[in-house]
Motif scaffolding. Structure first.
Motif, short mmCIF file in Angstrom:
data_model
loop_
_atom_site.label_atom_id
_atom_site.label_comp_id
_atom_site.label_asym_id
_atom_site.label_seq_id
_atom_site.Cartn_x
_atom_site.Cartn_y
_atom_site.Cartn_z
N GLU A 200 0.83 -1.21 0.00
CA GLU A 200 0.00 0.00 0.00
C GLU A 200 0.86 1.26 0.00
OE1 GLU A 200 -3.13 0.07 2.86
OE2 GLU A 200 -3.57 -2.05 2.64
N LEU A 201 1.95 1.23 0.77
CA LEU A 201 2.83 2.40 0.80
C LEU A 201 3.45 2.65 -0.57
CD1 LEU A 201 4.33 4.63 2.30
CD2 LEU A 201 6.07 2.92 2.96
N SER A 202 3.99 1.61 -1.20
CA SER A 202 4.63 1.80 -2.51
C SER A 202 3.61 2.22 -3.57
CB SER A 202 5.34 0.52 -2.94
OG SER A 202 4.43 -0.55 -3.10
N SER A 203 2.40 1.69 -3.48
CA SER A 203 1.35 2.06 -4.43
C SER A 203 0.96 3.52 -4.28
CB SER A 203 0.13 1.17 -4.23
OG SER A 203 -0.93 1.57 -5.07
N LYS A 204 0.75 3.96 -3.06
CA LYS A 204 0.34 5.34 -2.81
C LYS A 204 1.43 6.33 -3.22
CE LYS A 204 -2.53 8.45 -1.20
NZ LYS A 204 -3.80 8.76 -1.92
N ARG A 205 2.67 5.99 -2.97
CA ARG A 205 3.76 6.88 -3.36
C ARG A 205 3.85 7.03 -4.88
NH1 ARG A 205 8.82 5.52 0.82
NH2 ARG A 205 8.03 6.83 2.52
N LEU A 224 0.51 7.60 -19.23
CA LEU A 224 0.99 7.36 -17.87
C LEU A 224 0.28 6.19 -17.19
CD1 LEU A 224 1.06 11.10 -16.96
CD2 LEU A 224 3.00 9.62 -16.53
N ARG A 225 1.04 5.46 -16.38
CA ARG A 225 0.42 4.49 -15.48
C ARG A 225 1.33 4.29 -14.27
NH1 ARG A 225 2.20 0.76 -19.55
NH2 ARG A 225 3.46 -0.96 -18.73
N ALA A 226 0.73 3.90 -13.16
CA ALA A 226 1.46 3.70 -11.91
C ALA A 226 1.38 2.23 -11.51
CB ALA A 226 0.89 4.58 -10.81
N THR A 227 2.44 1.77 -10.85
CA THR A 227 2.46 0.39 -10.38
C THR A 227 3.23 0.32 -9.08
OG1 THR A 227 2.98 -1.89 -11.03
CG2 THR A 227 4.57 -0.21 -11.63
N ALA A 228 2.96 -0.74 -8.31
CA ALA A 228 3.60 -0.91 -7.00
C ALA A 228 4.31 -2.25 -6.95
CB ALA A 228 2.56 -0.81 -5.89
N TYR A 229 5.52 -2.26 -6.39
CA TYR A 229 6.29 -3.49 -6.24
C TYR A 229 6.58 -3.84 -4.79
CZ TYR A 229 7.09 -3.32 -11.26
OH TYR A 229 6.91 -3.31 -12.63
N GLY A 230 6.21 -2.95 -3.86
CA GLY A 230 6.49 -3.23 -2.47
C GLY A 230 7.98 -3.46 -2.25
N GLU A 231 8.30 -4.53 -1.52
CA GLU A 231 9.70 -4.85 -1.19
C GLU A 231 10.31 -5.87 -2.15
OE1 GLU A 231 9.28 -8.17 2.22
OE2 GLU A 231 7.84 -6.50 2.39
N TYR A 232 9.60 -6.24 -3.22
CA TYR A 232 9.96 -7.44 -3.96
C TYR A 232 10.85 -7.22 -5.18
CZ TYR A 232 6.62 -9.49 -0.82
OH TYR A 232 5.98 -9.89 0.32
N HIS A 233 11.28 -5.99 -5.42
CA HIS A 233 12.25 -5.73 -6.49
C HIS A 233 13.41 -4.89 -5.94
CE1 HIS A 233 10.16 -7.17 -10.22
NE2 HIS A 233 9.17 -7.24 -9.33
N PRO A 234 14.15 -5.43 -4.98
CA PRO A 234 15.25 -4.64 -4.40
C PRO A 234 16.39 -4.47 -5.39
CG PRO A 234 15.32 -6.89 -3.58
CD PRO A 234 14.05 -6.77 -4.39
N VAL A 235 17.13 -3.38 -5.23
CA VAL A 235 18.33 -3.15 -6.04
C VAL A 235 19.59 -3.31 -5.21
CG1 VAL A 235 17.21 -1.68 -7.74
CG2 VAL A 235 18.16 -0.66 -5.65
N ASP A 236 19.41 -3.53 -3.91
CA ASP A 236 20.55 -3.70 -2.99
C ASP A 236 20.10 -4.60 -1.85
OD1 ASP A 236 22.98 -3.39 -1.60
OD2 ASP A 236 23.20 -1.32 -2.31
#
Length: 273
Positions: A200-205, A224-236
């Motif tokens: 929810e946090l990643s989606s709202k941001r 334009l479109r928005a999408t949320a990945y939460g914690e599941y696509h980390p880069v580090d």
């Protein structure tokens, strides 16, 4: 006297049964030459024609020298290959040239946009908070969450609105690309009255940042479109505070319309800060 003459005629008649294995030998030699010719330039169409040639040579019962289809197979190979590569009236070549030209124009567009973004980042001292990367699929702008939001919040900071507006003004100059705004978090659980999960946090941001982009009336909302990945696509890594800080981010991706299937690696224009 007459009997002797008849016997001599019979003795002078040659035995021609050797012609049968000789014709078979010629057929096999011809087949060998066809195979050698075809394998010298591997081509699916050539193998198809070669198969037809074998069928004619071994199944019809016609003499080898009487079968012009077998003799001209090599020429047929070349003609078929040329026709397939050029297409009817050269349309395939023309379409490929047009595609390559469009890909080149797209590359120039995205390089130019990346240059504008990098210059804005440099002039405003944002090199530790923003990054750009151009690869085979997209131009991506990565924004650290602390440049946009307070901890655990999805409300864009007042001074960060200027950044969103600047990005929107640059994007409007390139109206032919789809834009995806994606939100990411670290793996630390969140449970507040405003947000029950990182999803929810990643989606709202992502939505909040996209809404500021859409305040620009010149920017087509259909792009334009928005999408949320939460914690599941980390880069580090999420095992350190520095790694978690990198994972908390918003990404704005400008998607390519043309991708070279032979180019599976990055185009080589990365970084930019």
């Amino acid at each position: 006297m007459s009997k002797k003459h008849k016997r001599d005629d019979h003795e002078e008649h040659a035995d021609e049964t050797w012609l049968i294995p000789y014709a078979d030998l010629l057929t096999l030699l011809l087949a060998l030459f066809i195979v050698l010719y075809a394998t010298s330039s591997v081509d699916a169409k050539k193998f198809e024609d070669m198969s037809k040639a074998f069928s004619v040579a071994f199944n019809t019962g016609s003499g080898v020298l009487q079968n012009s289809a077998v003799i001209t197979t090599g020429q047929q190979f070349e003609n078929a290959t040329r026709e397939r590569r050029t297409g009817s009236g050269g349309q395939t070549d023309a379409q490929e040239m047009e595609r390559e030209a469009l890909m080149q124009l797209e590359q120039e567009d995205l390089e130019e946009l990346k240059g504008q973004l990098d210059e804005y980042i440099r002039q405003n001292g944002l090199t530790t908070q923003l990054d750009t990367k151009l690869n085979q699929s997209q131009l991506m702008i990565t924004i650290r969450d602390n440049a946009l939001f307070a901890s655990g919040s999805a409300i864009v900071k007042p001074d960060a609105r200027e950044l969103a507006v600047a990005i929107s003004n640059m994007l409007q100059q390139y109206p032919n690309y789809q834009i995806i705004v994606s939100g990411h978090t670290d793996n630390q659980p969140i449970s507040t009255p405003a947000f029950e999960s990182n999803w929810e946090l990643s989606s709202k941001r992502a939505l909040e940042f996209m809404n500021i982009l859409m305040e620009n009336p010149e920017l087509d909302r259909q792009r334009l479109r928005a999408t949320a990945y939460g914690e599941y696509h980390p880069v580090d890594t999420n095992d350190t505070e520095a790694g978690r800080a990198k994972n908390r981010r918003v990404e704005v991706s400008i998607i390519r319309n043309y991708v070279d299937p032979e180019n599976a690696e990055s185009i080589g224009i990365t970084g930019g800060t």
